[in-house]
Write a protein that holds these residues in place. Structure first.
Motif, mmCIF file in Angstrom:
data_model
loop_
_atom_site.group_PDB
_atom_site.id
_atom_site.type_symbol
_atom_site.label_atom_id
_atom_site.label_comp_id
_atom_site.label_asym_id
_atom_site.label_seq_id
_atom_site.Cartn_x
_atom_site.Cartn_y
_atom_site.Cartn_z
ATOM 1 N N GLY A 129 74.626 167.868 73.201
ATOM 2 C CA GLY A 129 73.123 168.079 73.277
ATOM 3 C C GLY A 129 72.606 167.835 74.721
ATOM 4 N N GLN A 130 71.608 166.958 74.733
ATOM 5 C CA GLN A 130 70.763 166.682 75.905
ATOM 6 C C GLN A 130 71.837 165.801 76.999
ATOM 7 O OE1 GLN A 130 67.252 164.917 74.990
ATOM 8 N NE2 GLN A 130 66.390 166.845 74.472
ATOM 9 N N GLU A 131 72.911 165.365 76.583
ATOM 10 C CA GLU A 131 73.649 164.447 77.237
ATOM 11 C C GLU A 131 74.714 165.146 78.248
ATOM 12 O OE1 GLU A 131 74.973 160.742 75.633
ATOM 13 O OE2 GLU A 131 74.065 161.245 73.934
ATOM 14 N N GLU A 132 74.566 166.543 77.966
ATOM 15 C CA GLU A 132 75.512 167.370 78.768
ATOM 16 C C GLU A 132 75.393 167.161 80.265
ATOM 17 O OE1 GLU A 132 76.366 172.466 79.366
ATOM 18 O OE2 GLU A 132 75.332 171.704 77.533
ATOM 19 N N THR A 133 74.196 167.159 80.735
ATOM 20 C CA THR A 133 74.143 166.984 82.216
ATOM 21 C C THR A 133 74.575 165.766 82.785
ATOM 22 O OG1 THR A 133 71.934 168.383 81.967
ATOM 23 C CG2 THR A 133 72.407 167.048 83.993
ATOM 24 N N ASP A 134 74.251 164.730 82.103
ATOM 25 C CA ASP A 134 75.219 163.365 82.313
ATOM 26 C C ASP A 134 76.610 163.495 82.284
ATOM 27 O OD1 ASP A 134 72.831 162.096 82.804
ATOM 28 O OD2 ASP A 134 72.697 161.295 80.868
ATOM 29 N N PHE A 135 77.250 164.106 81.146
ATOM 30 C CA PHE A 135 78.832 164.484 81.137
ATOM 31 C C PHE A 135 79.267 165.241 82.083
ATOM 32 C CE2 PHE A 135 82.233 167.129 79.280
ATOM 33 C CZ PHE A 135 83.070 165.699 79.161
ATOM 34 N N ILE A 136 78.539 166.365 82.688
ATOM 35 C CA ILE A 136 79.080 166.903 83.787
ATOM 36 C C ILE A 136 79.126 166.034 85.182
ATOM 37 C CG2 ILE A 136 78.514 169.055 85.265
ATOM 38 C CD1 ILE A 136 77.631 170.440 82.666
#
Length: 147
Positions: A131-138
């Motif tokens: 979800g919205q945590e994709e950017t942090d994961f990348i």
């Protein structure tokens, strides 16, 4: 981080290994539709991308291996198999007599585009769970990927 891990579910390396294996399984299954292994796909895409960036079209096997972070011997074997499939050609390098320039054939370019769309679908469905945590994961993967 604690020096002792109470269970394997708390081990970052074990979790990373599990996630990577699951993602690779999904990618392998999807790429079967275009008869490519994952490493063939990676080297096909790397060859295509590097050739698009190089005006002279003098991309070497060593450059492809380095860009894709694949061992040179493995890259050599895989590129040779892609050449046998008619997906790329090797020609004399313009300045380095020891090297060969590697270029995708039209069939190779078409397959690279098709495989790229398949890989994007796998990535999207796999990463969508965040979800919205994709950017942090990348961002965090980029941190882990630097030496």
């Amino acid at each position: 981080m604690n020096s002792e891990i109470e269970k394997s579910d708390d081990s970052p390396s074990f979790l990373l290994w599990q996630v990577l294996n699951l993602w690779q399984k999904n990618m392998r299954q999807a790429l079967q539709a275009v008869e490519l292994t994952h490493v063939q796909f990676i080297l096909l895409i790397a060859t295509d991308w590097l050739n698009r960036q190089c005006e002279q079209g003098d991309v070497t096997q060593a450059q492809i291996a380095s860009y894709a972070h694949v061992e040179p011997m493995l890259a050599s074997q895989v590129l040779r198999s892609l050449e046998k499939k008619g997906l790329l050609t090797r020609k004399e390098h313009s300045t380095d007599t020891r090297a060969k320039s590697i270029v995708l054939t039209e069939e190779g370019k078409q397959l690279a585009s098709q495989a790229f769309l398949i890989a994007q679908q796998v990535d999207h469905s796999f990463i969508a769970k965040l979800g919205q945590e994709e950017t942090d994961f990348i961002r965090l993967m980029k941190v882990l990927g630097t030496e």
